[in-house]
Design an enzyme around this catalytic site. Structure first.
Site, short mmCIF file in Angstrom:
data_model
loop_
_atom_site.label_atom_id
_atom_site.label_comp_id
_atom_site.label_asym_id
_atom_site.label_seq_id
_atom_site.Cartn_x
_atom_site.Cartn_y
_atom_site.Cartn_z
N ASP A 13 -0.38 -1.92 -14.16
CA ASP A 13 1.00 -2.27 -13.83
C ASP A 13 1.17 -3.75 -14.17
O ASP A 13 0.63 -4.62 -13.49
CB ASP A 13 1.26 -2.01 -12.35
CG ASP A 13 2.69 -2.33 -11.95
OD1 ASP A 13 3.39 -2.99 -12.73
OD2 ASP A 13 3.10 -1.93 -10.85
N TYR A 229 -2.77 -4.81 0.20
CA TYR A 229 -1.96 -3.87 -0.57
C TYR A 229 -1.35 -4.57 -1.78
O TYR A 229 -0.59 -5.53 -1.65
CB TYR A 229 -0.83 -3.26 0.28
CG TYR A 229 0.01 -2.32 -0.53
CD1 TYR A 229 -0.52 -1.11 -0.96
CD2 TYR A 229 1.29 -2.65 -0.93
CE1 TYR A 229 0.22 -0.26 -1.75
CE2 TYR A 229 2.04 -1.81 -1.71
CZ TYR A 229 1.49 -0.60 -2.12
OH TYR A 229 2.22 0.24 -2.92
N LYS A 232 -0.13 1.06 -5.40
CA LYS A 232 -1.00 2.24 -5.37
C LYS A 232 -1.77 2.31 -6.68
O LYS A 232 -1.48 1.60 -7.65
CB LYS A 232 -0.15 3.49 -5.14
CG LYS A 232 -0.84 4.54 -4.28
CD LYS A 232 -1.26 4.01 -2.93
CE LYS A 232 -1.98 5.08 -2.11
NZ LYS A 232 -2.53 4.54 -0.88
#
Length: 387
Positions: A13, A229, A232
């Protein structure tokens, strides 16, 4: 001995247009230019650049073997160039998966996810490359079980002598960084006991009983790498098909069931995995639902022929409708489980911070006092005032 071909699928990403839903064409073009130059210079034999959601995906063929620093370095350079474009355009979360500024010979552990296999090409070598967005590597556990161990899905397990002996599953404990090989059908129940917990036990590879590789999945978990975090894990997977392996139709069949997977909004919710063509791999609703694409290629002399967008087929329309119905239903739960993930999966969200703030207010149940709450005087004046 014939030269072996390596298929490398590496994704990251690197930034998205308008939130978390797609890769800007200029970013894909920047990565393509890097790979085209590498192909010209003989670093790789062929390549294809695509995306699923906000993940840029590099599909490469070469003859250097898995985990080769030249190939991983090439992918890293392509991602860096794409991330630079993303930053110039002000795209959201530019460079999100690039967790280090320095390349050390392998992208594993630096943020990008990689699935690679080295094979001796058959006369005809069909492969299917899957890529998912807004979910985790364990999302492929159920489909892989059905493809390689469920005769109700894969008729070849019953009627094809080359598949009848079953397959060997390599399952990894991503928390302990350990793995085990389980034979099917002999150890089927043991396999299911593990992979039914997809957040921890992930199918990494599948082999035929003669040792030939059949499938490989990226198993990197970004939160375990970064310690917080950061998005994902959005896995990629390579599956070989036909002639001693399940047919392409058997490989795709599990995705007619949009099973629940972890991820979706902020990586903290369960939702249905929707099979879509690449043009629809742009998750928007609540940053989802989670999407999966499937691209079919032939591999010949370490070159790619294709792709065919395999989920671009009305045969999967019903699966997509079901996924939308399930999404409607489960979204009604809001912040409640089972839509929201359980506490063990909320480790890298605000939950630990909330618990830390409240820790001194937690008391044994028997010691909890009756709360005294001051109420405003009722407008009617009929009720008694309370302390």
């Amino acid at each position: 001995m014939a030269q072996k071909t390596t298929i490398s699928v590496i994704k990251a990403d690197i930034g998205s247009l308008a939130g978390h839903h797609t890769v800007h064409p200029d970013c894909m073009a920047a990565a393509s230019r890097v790979l085209a130059e590498a192909k010209k210079n003989g670093v790789i034999n062929d390549f294809y650049v695509t995306h699923v959601g906000d993940d840029l995906i590099l599909i490469m063929t070469h003859t250097k073997g898995v985990d080769h620093p030249d190939v991983h370095g090439l992918a890293w350079e392509a991602f860096k160039k794409a991330a630079e474009v993303a930053k110039e355009l002000g795209l959201y979360a530019a460079g999100q998966d690039l967790l280090s500024d320095a390349f050390s010979g392998n992208v594993r552990g630096l943020g990008p996810a990689a699935a690679e296999m080295e094979i001796e090409e058959r006369p005809s070598e069909p492969i299917v490359i899957f890529a998912a967005d807004k979910t985790e590597p364990g999302a492929f556990n159920l489909p892989l079980y059905k493809i390689f161990a469920d005769p109700f899905n894969t008729a070849g397990l019953v009627i094809d002598p080359r598949l009848h002996d079953g397959f060997v599953f390599e399952v990894v404990d991503v928390f302990e960084d350990k793995g085990v090989h389980l034979n099917t059908p002999e150890e089927l129940y043991d396999l299911l006991a593990l992979i039914g917990t997809p957040s921890r036990y992930v199918i990494r590879r599948v082999f035929r009983k003669d040792g030939k590789i059949a499938a490989v999945v990226s198993v990197e978990r970004l939160n375990l790498i970064a310690g917080k975090y950061v998005g994902k894990d959005d896995p990629v997977m390579i599956v070989r098909a036909q002639s001693g392996f399940p047919a392409v139709g058997e490989v795709l069949e599990p995705f007619t069931f949009p099973h629940l997977v972890a991820g979706w909004m902020r990586g903290s919710h369960n939702g249905p995995l929707m099979p879509v063509p690449v043009r629809d791999a742009r998750p928007t609703r609540f940053d989802g639902p989670p999407r999966v694409i499937a691209l079919g290629f032939q591999v010949k002399n370490a070159k790619l022929v294709g792709p065919s967008d395999l989920f671009d087929d009305p045969a999967f329309d019903e699966a997509r409708r079901t996924a939308n119905k399930v999404a409607d239903y489960i979204r009604r739960h809001g912040p409640f489980m089972p839509h929201r993930l359980d506490p063990s999966e909320m480790e890298y969200t605000t939950l630990p911070q909330v618990l830390e703030r409240l820790k001194d207010r937690f008391k044994p149940v028997k010691d909890l006092p009756v709360p005294k709450v001051k109420h405003s005087e009722m407008l009617s004046g009929a009720e008694e005032a309370h302390d």
